[in-house]
Design an enzyme around this catalytic site. Structure first.
Site, PDB file in Angstrom:
ATOM      1  CB  SER A 137      -0.897   0.011   1.242  1.00 10.58           C
ATOM      2  OG  SER A 137      -1.535   1.264   1.412  1.00 10.58           O
ATOM      3  CE1 TYR A 150      -4.683  -3.176   3.848  1.00 11.05           C
ATOM      4  CE2 TYR A 150      -3.774  -0.960   3.742  1.00 11.05           C
ATOM      5  CZ  TYR A 150      -4.214  -2.117   3.117  1.00 11.05           C
ATOM      6  OH  TYR A 150      -4.152  -2.197   1.736  1.00 11.05           O
ATOM      7  CE  LYS A 154      -1.680  -4.733   2.186  1.00 10.23           C
ATOM      8  NZ  LYS A 154      -1.683  -5.913   1.274  1.00 10.23           N
TER       9      LYS A 154
END
Length: 273
Positions: A137, A150, A154
């Site tokens: 991301s 999250y 990543k």
């Protein structure tokens, strides 16, 4: 690589994975499309008989990943391009998340991607090279309230993939960290696990929701040409930001981070080393 490539794509039933599968098929390639639920892939398989093999797979299950990759390689006689795309969202403050939620999230977003990488590397080496695209991301460069886990998963995948790129390049295997911008993938709806909100964070939550806004994100298909080009490059980059607005945003974050370091340089330089 042969002119017609074999792709193995995880998280292929919807969103970016589905868009990448459709683009590869449109380009005349063959695809093994892995997902926890393969029913949405039936229509796509019917439109491309003999070229798409749906594969039911939970990437959090390491033994299932290794077995699934063996079946994927056998389907078309090898693998050329692997897109490590499966993932989900854990939405909420760090304090709110339960141990079960955190572990389940990282089991997919980090460990699942590692299991896939470990399983496909022998096949790519046997092919004499190949591409491993690690989908992360544009937000992996730093944490942000409500999406901290999250970003953490990543960011961890970014670092492991950099190491993997060094380890695999001697065998002709090119690894690229594909830092995706925001696309209309359903990540914040069907792909999201929400924490139970604590009242102490109500004001911050409202602030973050306002910051996310309600702008319509681009469709995943608009990112597919970048991935197709990336897979075809003889010497691809180790990192690539996908999305014009995301590129600008990451550059701005980098400048802000550099400025922050510089403002406290005097403190850093007190210590040797």
């Amino acid at each position: 690589m042969s002119e017609s490539k074999v792709w193995f794509i995880t998280g292929a039933s919807r969103g970016l994975g589905r868009a990448f599968a459709e683009a590869a098929l449109a380009g005349g390639d063959r695809v093994v499309a892995a997902a926890r639920h393969v029913e949405p892939l039936k229509e796509l398989a019917d439109r491309h008989p003999g070229l798409l093999v749906p594969l039911e797979l939970d990437v959090a299950d390491r033994s299932a990943v290794f077995d699934g990759v063996e079946r994927a390689a056998a389907a078309f006689g090898g693998l050329d391009v692997v897109v490590n795309n499966a993932g989900g969202m854990l939405y909420g403050m760090v304090e709110e998340a339960t141990e079960e939620q955190i572990r389940a999230h990282l089991d997919v977003n980090f460990f699942g991607a590692v299991w896939v990488a470990q399983a496909v590397l022998p096949h790519l080496r046997a092919r004499g090279g190949g591409r491993l695209l690690q989908v992360t991301s544009m937000g992996s460069g730093g944490g942000m309230a409500t999406v901290g886990f999250y970003c953490a998963g990543k960011a961890a995948l970014d670092s492991v993939s950099e190491a993997l790129a060094m380890e695999a390049e001697g065998y002709g295997v090119k690894v690229t960290v594909v830092q995706m911008g925001g696309y209309n993938t359903g990540l914040f709806t069907t792909g999201t696990t929400n924490t139970d909100p604590l009242p102490e964070y109500a004001a911050l939550r409202t602030q973050m929701e306002a910051m996310w806004g309600d702008a319509v994100a681009p469709e995943p298909a608009t990112a597919a040409p970048v991935v197709m080009e990336l897979a075809a490059l003889p010497d691809p980059p180790r990192r690539l930001i996908v999305g014009s607005q995301s590129f600008d945003h990451v550059m701005e974050m980098g400048r802000a981070q550099t400025d922050a370091y510089r403002s406290w340089e005097h403190l850093s330089r007190i210590a040797p080393g």
